[in-house]
Design a protein around this motif. Sequence first.
Motif, PDB file in Angstrom:
ATOM      1  N   VAL A  12      55.203 -99.036 -33.819  1.00  0.00           N
ATOM      2  CA  VAL A  12      54.168 -98.177 -33.844  1.00  0.00           C
ATOM      3  C   VAL A  12      53.747 -98.507 -35.623  1.00  0.00           C
ATOM      4  O   VAL A  12      52.641 -98.498 -35.836  1.00  0.00           O
ATOM      5  N   LEU A  13      54.199 -98.208 -36.305  1.00  0.00           N
ATOM      6  CA  LEU A  13      54.262 -98.387 -37.870  1.00  0.00           C
ATOM      7  C   LEU A  13      53.637 -99.649 -38.316  1.00  0.00           C
ATOM      8  O   LEU A  13      53.099 -99.680 -38.996  1.00  0.00           O
ATOM      9  N   LEU A  14      54.038-100.589 -37.927  1.00  0.00           N
ATOM     10  CA  LEU A  14      53.992-101.859 -37.701  1.00  0.00           C
ATOM     11  C   LEU A  14      52.745-102.735 -37.583  1.00  0.00           C
ATOM     12  O   LEU A  14      51.735-102.841 -38.592  1.00  0.00           O
ATOM     13  N   CYS A  15      52.587-102.211 -36.264  1.00  0.00           N
ATOM     14  CA  CYS A  15      51.065-102.270 -35.628  1.00  0.00           C
ATOM     15  C   CYS A  15      50.095-101.797 -36.209  1.00  0.00           C
ATOM     16  O   CYS A  15      49.136-102.640 -36.575  1.00  0.00           O
ATOM     17  N   ALA A  16      50.391-100.670 -36.604  1.00  0.00           N
ATOM     18  CA  ALA A  16      49.413 -99.679 -37.449  1.00  0.00           C
ATOM     19  C   ALA A  16      48.713 -99.455 -38.643  1.00  0.00           C
ATOM     20  O   ALA A  16      47.758-100.055 -38.823  1.00  0.00           O
ATOM     21  N   TYR A  21      45.141-103.039 -42.309  1.00  0.00           N
ATOM     22  CA  TYR A  21      44.560-104.679 -43.706  1.00  0.00           C
ATOM     23  C   TYR A  21      43.366-105.260 -42.783  1.00  0.00           C
ATOM     24  O   TYR A  21      42.757-104.771 -43.822  1.00  0.00           O
ATOM     25  N   CYS A  22      43.541-105.046 -41.584  1.00  0.00           N
ATOM     26  CA  CYS A  22      42.606-105.855 -41.022  1.00  0.00           C
ATOM     27  C   CYS A  22      41.687-105.236 -41.327  1.00  0.00           C
ATOM     28  O   CYS A  22      40.393-105.577 -41.535  1.00  0.00           O
ATOM     29  N   LEU A  23      41.987-104.174 -41.196  1.00  0.00           N
ATOM     30  CA  LEU A  23      40.210-102.991 -40.782  1.00  0.00           C
ATOM     31  C   LEU A  23      39.550-102.810 -42.272  1.00  0.00           C
ATOM     32  O   LEU A  23      38.320-103.026 -42.383  1.00  0.00           O
ATOM     33  N   THR A  24      40.517-102.895 -43.609  1.00  0.00           N
ATOM     34  CA  THR A  24      39.979-102.966 -44.770  1.00  0.00           C
ATOM     35  C   THR A  24      39.310-104.372 -44.841  1.00  0.00           C
ATOM     36  O   THR A  24      38.465-104.605 -46.122  1.00  0.00           O
ATOM     37  N   ARG A  25      40.395-105.168 -44.193  1.00  0.00           N
ATOM     38  CA  ARG A  25      39.019-106.678 -44.786  1.00  0.00           C
ATOM     39  C   ARG A  25      38.152-107.125 -43.965  1.00  0.00           C
ATOM     40  O   ARG A  25      37.795-108.037 -44.362  1.00  0.00           O
ATOM     41  N   SER A  26      37.988-106.494 -43.124  1.00  0.00           N
ATOM     42  CA  SER A  26      36.107-107.011 -42.302  1.00  0.00           C
ATOM     43  C   SER A  26      35.027-106.562 -43.336  1.00  0.00           C
ATOM     44  O   SER A  26      34.328-106.537 -42.799  1.00  0.00           O
ATOM     45  N   ARG A  27      35.405-106.217 -44.370  1.00  0.00           N
ATOM     46  CA  ARG A  27      34.117-105.549 -45.368  1.00  0.00           C
ATOM     47  C   ARG A  27      33.764-106.466 -46.083  1.00  0.00           C
ATOM     48  O   ARG A  27      32.864-106.648 -46.738  1.00  0.00           O
ATOM     49  N   SER A  28      35.107-107.565 -46.392  1.00  0.00           N
ATOM     50  CA  SER A  28      34.231-108.722 -47.028  1.00  0.00           C
ATOM     51  C   SER A  28      34.569-110.318 -46.393  1.00  0.00           C
ATOM     52  O   SER A  28      35.347-110.038 -45.156  1.00  0.00           O
ATOM     53  N   GLY A  29      34.498-111.410 -47.011  1.00  0.00           N
ATOM     54  CA  GLY A  29      34.660-112.420 -46.461  1.00  0.00           C
ATOM     55  C   GLY A  29      33.368-112.719 -45.654  1.00  0.00           C
ATOM     56  O   GLY A  29      32.402-112.254 -45.475  1.00  0.00           O
ATOM     57  N   SER A  30      32.660-113.610 -44.854  1.00  0.00           N
ATOM     58  CA  SER A  30      32.263-114.379 -43.761  1.00  0.00           C
ATOM     59  C   SER A  30      31.255-113.989 -42.887  1.00  0.00           C
ATOM     60  O   SER A  30      32.406-112.220 -42.586  1.00  0.00           O
ATOM     61  N   PRO A  31      30.964-112.753 -42.214  1.00  0.00           N
ATOM     62  CA  PRO A  31      30.438-112.334 -41.011  1.00  0.00           C
ATOM     63  C   PRO A  31      31.698-113.456 -39.599  1.00  0.00           C
ATOM     64  O   PRO A  31      32.041-112.071 -39.347  1.00  0.00           O
ATOM     65  N   ALA A  32      31.396-114.476 -39.938  1.00  0.00           N
ATOM     66  CA  ALA A  32      33.080-114.988 -39.009  1.00  0.00           C
ATOM     67  C   ALA A  32      33.989-114.257 -38.784  1.00  0.00           C
ATOM     68  O   ALA A  32      35.204-113.847 -38.002  1.00  0.00           O
ATOM     69  N   ALA A  41      41.893-106.204 -35.885  1.00  0.00           N
ATOM     70  CA  ALA A  41      42.591-105.262 -35.909  1.00  0.00           C
ATOM     71  C   ALA A  41      43.127-104.307 -35.024  1.00  0.00           C
ATOM     72  O   ALA A  41      43.550-103.075 -34.521  1.00  0.00           O
ATOM     73  N   LEU A  42      41.741-104.266 -34.140  1.00  0.00           N
ATOM     74  CA  LEU A  42      41.644-103.426 -32.298  1.00  0.00           C
ATOM     75  C   LEU A  42      42.668-104.166 -31.844  1.00  0.00           C
ATOM     76  O   LEU A  42      43.357-103.445 -30.988  1.00  0.00           O
ATOM     77  N   MET A  43      43.077-105.061 -32.238  1.00  0.00           N
ATOM     78  CA  MET A  43      44.282-106.207 -31.202  1.00  0.00           C
ATOM     79  C   MET A  43      46.064-104.930 -31.496  1.00  0.00           C
ATOM     80  O   MET A  43      46.546-104.240 -31.003  1.00  0.00           O
ATOM     81  N   GLY A 171      40.182-117.665 -39.517  1.00  0.00           N
ATOM     82  CA  GLY A 171      40.001-116.422 -40.346  1.00  0.00           C
ATOM     83  C   GLY A 171      40.189-115.722 -39.715  1.00  0.00           C
ATOM     84  O   GLY A 171      39.510-114.454 -40.534  1.00  0.00           O
ATOM     85  N   ALA A 172      41.676-115.510 -38.772  1.00  0.00           N
ATOM     86  CA  ALA A 172      41.942-113.938 -38.714  1.00  0.00           C
ATOM     87  C   ALA A 172      42.160-113.087 -40.202  1.00  0.00           C
ATOM     88  O   ALA A 172      42.595-114.121 -41.219  1.00  0.00           O
ATOM     89  N   CYS A 173      41.567-111.906 -39.998  1.00  0.00           N
ATOM     90  CA  CYS A 173      42.854-110.806 -41.196  1.00  0.00           C
ATOM     91  C   CYS A 173      42.468-111.847 -42.677  1.00  0.00           C
ATOM     92  O   CYS A 173      42.559-112.271 -43.018  1.00  0.00           O
ATOM     93  N   ALA A 174      40.581-111.938 -42.232  1.00  0.00           N
ATOM     94  CA  ALA A 174      40.119-112.618 -43.900  1.00  0.00           C
ATOM     95  C   ALA A 174      40.725-112.236 -45.134  1.00  0.00           C
ATOM     96  O   ALA A 174      40.901-110.691 -45.094  1.00  0.00           O
ATOM     97  N   GLY A 175      41.598-112.563 -45.949  1.00  0.00           N
ATOM     98  CA  GLY A 175      42.415-111.955 -47.264  1.00  0.00           C
ATOM     99  C   GLY A 175      43.274-114.086 -47.824  1.00  0.00           C
ATOM    100  O   GLY A 175      43.306-114.675 -47.646  1.00  0.00           O
ATOM    101  N   PRO A 176      43.476-113.052 -48.738  1.00  0.00           N
ATOM    102  CA  PRO A 176      44.647-113.848 -49.239  1.00  0.00           C
ATOM    103  C   PRO A 176      45.661-114.742 -48.609  1.00  0.00           C
ATOM    104  O   PRO A 176      46.200-114.083 -47.272  1.00  0.00           O
ATOM    105  N   PRO A 177      45.989-115.678 -48.133  1.00  0.00           N
ATOM    106  CA  PRO A 177      46.559-116.909 -47.459  1.00  0.00           C
ATOM    107  C   PRO A 177      48.094-116.387 -47.344  1.00  0.00           C
ATOM    108  O   PRO A 177      48.187-115.831 -45.734  1.00  0.00           O
ATOM    109  N   VAL A 178      48.819-115.448 -48.077  1.00  0.00           N
ATOM    110  CA  VAL A 178      50.006-115.114 -47.641  1.00  0.00           C
ATOM    111  C   VAL A 178      49.595-113.472 -47.303  1.00  0.00           C
ATOM    112  O   VAL A 178      51.017-113.759 -46.036  1.00  0.00           O
TER     113      VAL A 178
END
Length: 198
Positions: A12-16, A21-32, A41-43, A171-178
């Motif tokens: 639960v903690l790992l997925c949450a 993280y994915c939800l916070t990254r959804s505010r930046s990057g390209s629209p796609a 984030a939904l997954m 493009g999943a979870c737009a953010g730093p590659p690592v």
Amino acid sequence: MHTPSLVGWLLVLLCAATGGYCLTRSRSGSPAQRVTARCEALMAVGMAVMALPASVVPPPAWSPWVFTAVFGATALWALVRRHPHHAVGALAMVYMALAMVGMPDMAGHPAAGVNGMTGMAGMTHSAPAGVPLLTGLLLAYYAVYVLAAGVRLVPGDAGAGPRAVVGAERGACAGPPVVLRACQVAMGLGMLAMLLAL
């Protein structure tokens, strides 16, 4: 807290955390990238809810149908957007949700299973909940996915491995590659754990 519940809470903690993280990254990057991050984030949140230990949070009888509706729609969206990996993930969630239907303890009498997760091993049942062949295919897919994504985490070898993880979206979870790759590995490991509990 017994070991099965501990494993369930760790999942639960790992997925949450991954979903957050994915939800916070959804505010930046390209629209796609933003749309893809929201899908990831939904997954992750769906996996976290599904992994809640049944001994602590008994699942309502209608929860499998909510998972089926939400992730069925997500799978259709992913297919239309030509995101095969997201489609496989959403369909795997639908598959696990449908496996929850008809389990003896679904009516409100949860029992601790192999790892304390709701729906999968969190319910006592005499036979495997899923279709063994389909479960095996999904396990093979996610095992390859996790290994390929893990290889890309190795410093200096990120470009030397396979050009893309099987079916993965760049493009999943737009953010730093690592962090992106660690996010992919975490999601894949979570899905493997949940499938193994079927």
